[in-house]
Scaffold this active site. Sequence first.
Site, PDB file in Angstrom:
ATOM      1  N   HIS A  15       0.840  -1.196   0.000  1.00  0.00           N
ATOM      2  CA  HIS A  15       0.000   0.000   0.000  1.00  0.00           C
ATOM      3  C   HIS A  15       0.876   1.249   0.000  1.00  0.00           C
ATOM      4  O   HIS A  15       2.103   1.157  -0.086  1.00  0.00           O
ATOM      5  CB  HIS A  15      -0.937  -0.040   1.221  1.00  0.00           C
ATOM      6  N   ALA A  16       0.266   2.406   0.125  1.00  0.00           N
ATOM      7  CA  ALA A  16       1.006   3.656  -0.044  1.00  0.00           C
ATOM      8  C   ALA A  16       2.183   3.804   0.927  1.00  0.00           C
ATOM      9  O   ALA A  16       3.296   4.118   0.521  1.00  0.00           O
ATOM     10  CB  ALA A  16       0.051   4.840   0.102  1.00  0.00           C
TER      11      ALA A  16
END
Lengths: 89, 323
Positions: A15-16
């Site tokens: 994820h980010a």
Amino acid sequence: MVSAQVTIVNRLGMHARAAVIFVRESTLFECEIWLEKGKKRVNGKSIMGILTLAAAKGETLTIEADGPGEDRAIEVLVGIVARGFNENE
Amino acid sequence: MISISVRYFYEHNREDLRLEVLAGENGMDRVIRIARIQKPGLALAGYLDQLHRERVQVLGQSEISYLSTLDPDVAYQRVSDLCSAGVACLLVAKGLEVPEILINQSVKHNAPLLRSPEISSTLIRRVTTYLEDVLAPETSVHGCLVDVFGVGILFLGKSGIGKSECALGLVERGHRLVGDDVVVIKRKAPDILFATGADLIKYHMEIRGLGIINIKDLYGVSSIRQNKKIELVVELVEWQQGEEIDRLGLDEHNYSILGVDIPYLKIPVRPARDLSLIIEVAARNHLLKRMGYNAAQEFDERLFDKMTGKGWRNEKPDLESVE
């Protein structure tokens, strides 16, 4: 050019925040870094590029490094993914 | 080589072309590799040599009514030959009534038999357009694409060189972002490259110090566009003493993507250099060149005339007539 395969182990996948942790390390190396998932191939120094892979837990990535310090880069980057981006779950 | 299965074709066009599967569901995994369709009229007349397996076979009014003119035994043989040849699929146009023999044979040989209410000409055009798009050679590059005065400019360069900042500067000046970081490029016949952004991160950008931003939300719908033809490749490079940089613009360079050569510029980056201004000028200059006017060449010719004693040339090319 060296490459290695690594499986995503953390629950949230790449994820980010995980991408930032990866890029923070990959940009320290002078060599080019590429990430591959299936047919998709992105620059391993680009957060947005890595996010397009949407690599989830259990999926396998190929990390490729080409240029000065490539061996060390692969070692470090594979380690980061394999440790689940140091996330405490 | 790129291919799609008949199932994929069916599922993606079921609504648009109002497709229905009449028979041969077991053969839905057969592949379509060629965008052009084929009409199997000659195959039904007995000439099978040029029957291409990897193409969609479209049966219109003429093929279906021709079958009814044949002697039943001959018709059986011909349909059986067509269905057993391993063609990707048979597609009946105009919602025509399909002869039982065709249905039976496609079941027997697992040849998918589809039908659409569209008339042949429309169906052929739409199927070909769809297949040309999905079967087009594709690649993705690390860079960003901006439409500047209608010129699609692809920015390349090392990570951190300032591609996103440059694109942001251009958006600020009213130009349109197509994609940042990952640009997906398709080759449309024969020498045109079309690019779009990656689906997931569409219109998002990562700017160091700001994080992830959404251009569409910040600048509105007119600041983005879905896809754009690539007309110019600009590589941003670090400003280095001694590096070979074009100072005149007399030589034209190309950058090859998927075998297509695109005009290429290498632009050195340095703090305080207004990149978006330079890119705007590059786009204007490209438009002039496309109309047949090359400023560097024109200047060189005038200089040459002066030196050979012909004096300054007064005439300028009439741009409007060239266009």
